[in-house]
Scaffold this active site. Structure first.
Site, short mmCIF file in Angstrom:
data_model
loop_
_atom_site.label_atom_id
_atom_site.label_comp_id
_atom_site.label_asym_id
_atom_site.label_seq_id
_atom_site.Cartn_x
_atom_site.Cartn_y
_atom_site.Cartn_z
N ILE A 191 -1.08 -13.02 2.82
CA ILE A 191 0.33 -12.68 2.59
C ILE A 191 0.63 -11.34 3.26
O ILE A 191 0.15 -10.30 2.81
CB ILE A 191 0.64 -12.60 1.08
CG1 ILE A 191 0.25 -13.90 0.37
CG2 ILE A 191 2.13 -12.29 0.86
CD1 ILE A 191 0.31 -13.82 -1.15
N ARG A 192 1.41 -11.40 4.32
CA ARG A 192 1.68 -10.18 5.13
C ARG A 192 0.39 -9.36 5.25
O ARG A 192 0.34 -8.16 4.96
CB ARG A 192 2.80 -9.33 4.51
CG ARG A 192 4.16 -9.95 4.69
CD ARG A 192 5.26 -9.02 4.25
NE ARG A 192 5.47 -7.94 5.19
CZ ARG A 192 5.77 -6.69 4.86
NH1 ARG A 192 5.85 -6.33 3.61
NH2 ARG A 192 5.98 -5.78 5.78
N HIS A 234 -6.05 -12.86 -0.38
CA HIS A 234 -5.86 -12.75 -1.84
C HIS A 234 -6.76 -13.73 -2.60
O HIS A 234 -6.32 -14.84 -2.94
CB HIS A 234 -4.39 -13.07 -2.19
CG HIS A 234 -3.45 -11.96 -1.92
ND1 HIS A 234 -2.99 -11.11 -2.91
CD2 HIS A 234 -2.88 -11.54 -0.78
CE1 HIS A 234 -2.16 -10.22 -2.39
NE2 HIS A 234 -2.08 -10.46 -1.09
N SER A 242 0.81 -1.21 0.00
CA SER A 242 0.00 0.00 0.00
C SER A 242 0.86 1.27 0.00
O SER A 242 0.48 2.29 -0.58
CB SER A 242 -0.96 -0.01 1.19
OG SER A 242 -0.28 -0.25 2.39
N GLU A 264 -7.61 -13.79 -5.59
CA GLU A 264 -7.15 -14.04 -6.98
C GLU A 264 -6.14 -15.18 -7.03
O GLU A 264 -5.82 -15.67 -8.11
CB GLU A 264 -6.57 -12.75 -7.58
CG GLU A 264 -5.15 -12.38 -7.16
CD GLU A 264 -5.03 -11.84 -5.74
OE1 GLU A 264 -6.05 -11.77 -5.01
OE2 GLU A 264 -3.90 -11.48 -5.36
N CYS A 294 -6.38 -7.13 0.36
CA CYS A 294 -5.13 -6.95 1.11
C CYS A 294 -4.67 -5.48 1.07
O CYS A 294 -5.34 -4.64 1.64
CB CYS A 294 -4.09 -7.94 0.62
SG CYS A 294 -2.92 -8.35 1.89
N ARG A 329 -2.03 -2.66 9.37
CA ARG A 329 -1.14 -3.29 8.36
C ARG A 329 -0.21 -4.33 8.99
O ARG A 329 0.22 -4.19 10.12
CB ARG A 329 -0.24 -2.23 7.72
CG ARG A 329 -0.94 -1.28 6.83
CD ARG A 329 0.07 -0.33 6.20
NE ARG A 329 1.01 -1.04 5.36
CZ ARG A 329 2.24 -0.60 5.06
NH1 ARG A 329 2.67 0.54 5.56
NH2 ARG A 329 3.02 -1.30 4.29
N1 GLN Z 1 1.76 -5.70 3.71
C1 GLN Z 1 1.10 -5.05 2.62
C2 GLN Z 1 0.76 -3.60 2.96
O1 GLN Z 1 0.85 -3.21 4.07
C3 GLN Z 1 -0.15 -5.79 2.22
C4 GLN Z 1 0.19 -7.18 1.78
C5 GLN Z 1 -0.57 -7.66 0.61
O2 GLN Z 1 -1.26 -6.92 -0.09
N2 GLN Z 1 -0.41 -8.93 0.35
O3 GLN Z 1 0.41 -2.85 2.10
#
Ligand code: GLN
Length: 193
Positions: A135-136, A171, A50, A173, A84, A107
Site C-alpha cells: 500500500i503506497r 503489510h 511515516s 498484518e 512499510c 518512499r
Molecule cells: N507511504 C507511506 C509513507 O511514506 C507508507 C505507506 C504504508 O505504510 N502503507 O510513510
C-alpha cells in the site's frame, strides 16, 4: 500507537501467539514513559504515514520515537518488526544516528495509492510463499553488507533482516498468514530465554 495499522498488528500478534503457543502481553506505546513502564521483549513499528509518525513521535508531548530508537540501539539483539512506514523509520531514522536497518529506502516508490497491489512473495525466512499486500509502499534502493535479504518479489528485495530487526515494505498484518509475527515472538522468546 502513534498512527497507522496498529490494531491489525495487535490482532495478528494474538493469532501468532495462538499459533506458536507463546503467551504474550501487548503494551500500547504512545509516549517515552510507556516504553519504560512496558519493558518490552519486542517492538512492532506499523505501517501508515511515516511523516505523521515522525511529527507525533518527535513531539515533546510524546518523545516516543527517540526513546524507541535508543531502545533498539542499546542492544542489537532486540527483536523489531517494521512494516512499510515502520520500515522507512528503521532504515531512515533521521535523528543524526546510524540507520537501524542498514538499507536505503525510497518512499512511495511504486506510485500513488491506485498503484497499490497484492502479489505472492518468496519469503525465504519463513520457507514459503507469502501473500504480500503493498500500500503506497516504499522500495529498497540499496542494501548494506550487514543486511540479509529475506523476502523477494520476483527478483526485487521487499524484506531485509539486520540482526533481529526485520524491515518489510509490505503489510504482513493484512494477510491470513501470521508467519512474520510468529518470527517476532519466536525471536523474542529465544533472546529472553
Ligand atoms: N507511504 C507511506 C509513507 O511514506 C507508507 C505507506 C504504508 O505504510 N502503507 O510513510
Amino acid at each position: 500507537m502513534l498512527q497507522g495499522a496498529r490494531h491489525t498488528h495487535m490482532a495478528a500478534l494474538h493469532v501468532a501467539a495462538e499459533q506458536s503457543g507463546i503467551e504474550i502481553e501487548i503494551h500500547e506505546l504512545r509516549k517515552a514513559v510507556d516504553l519504560v513502564n512496558a519493558q518490552p521483549h519486542a517492538i512492532v513499528f506499523p505501517g501508515g504515514e511515516s511523516t505523521t509518525m515522525r511529527l507525533t513521535g518527535n513531539d515533546p508531548a510524546s518523545s516516543l520515537l527517540p526513546a524507541l530508537f535508543d531502545w533498539i540501539r542499546e542492544d542489537s539483539a532486540r527483536p523489531v518488526l517494521g512494516t512499510c512506514a515502520g520500515a522507512i523509520l528503521l532504515c531512515d531514522p533521521q535523528d543524526g544516528g546510524d540507520r537501524l536497518v542498514a538499507a536505503e529506502i525510497d518512499r512511495n516508490a511504486y506510485g500513488r495509492q491506485a498503484d497499490s497491489f497484492q502479489s505472492a512473495l518468496d519469503a525465504k525466512i519463513l520457507d514459503r510463499q507469502f501473500p504480500g499486500v503493498f500500500i503506497r509502499a516504499p522500495r529498497f534502493t540499496s542494501v548494506g553488507d550487514s543486511v540479509e535479504v529475506v523476502v523477494t518479489h520476483d527478483s526485487e528485495v521487499v524484506g531485509v533482516k539486520h540482526g533481529n530487526r526485520l524491515a518489510l515494505t509490505f503489510h504482513p498484518e493484512l494477510s491470513e498468514d501470521s508467519g512474520f509475527h510468529e518470527w517476532l515472538l519466536q525471536t523474542a522468546k529465544e533472546v529472553t530465554a
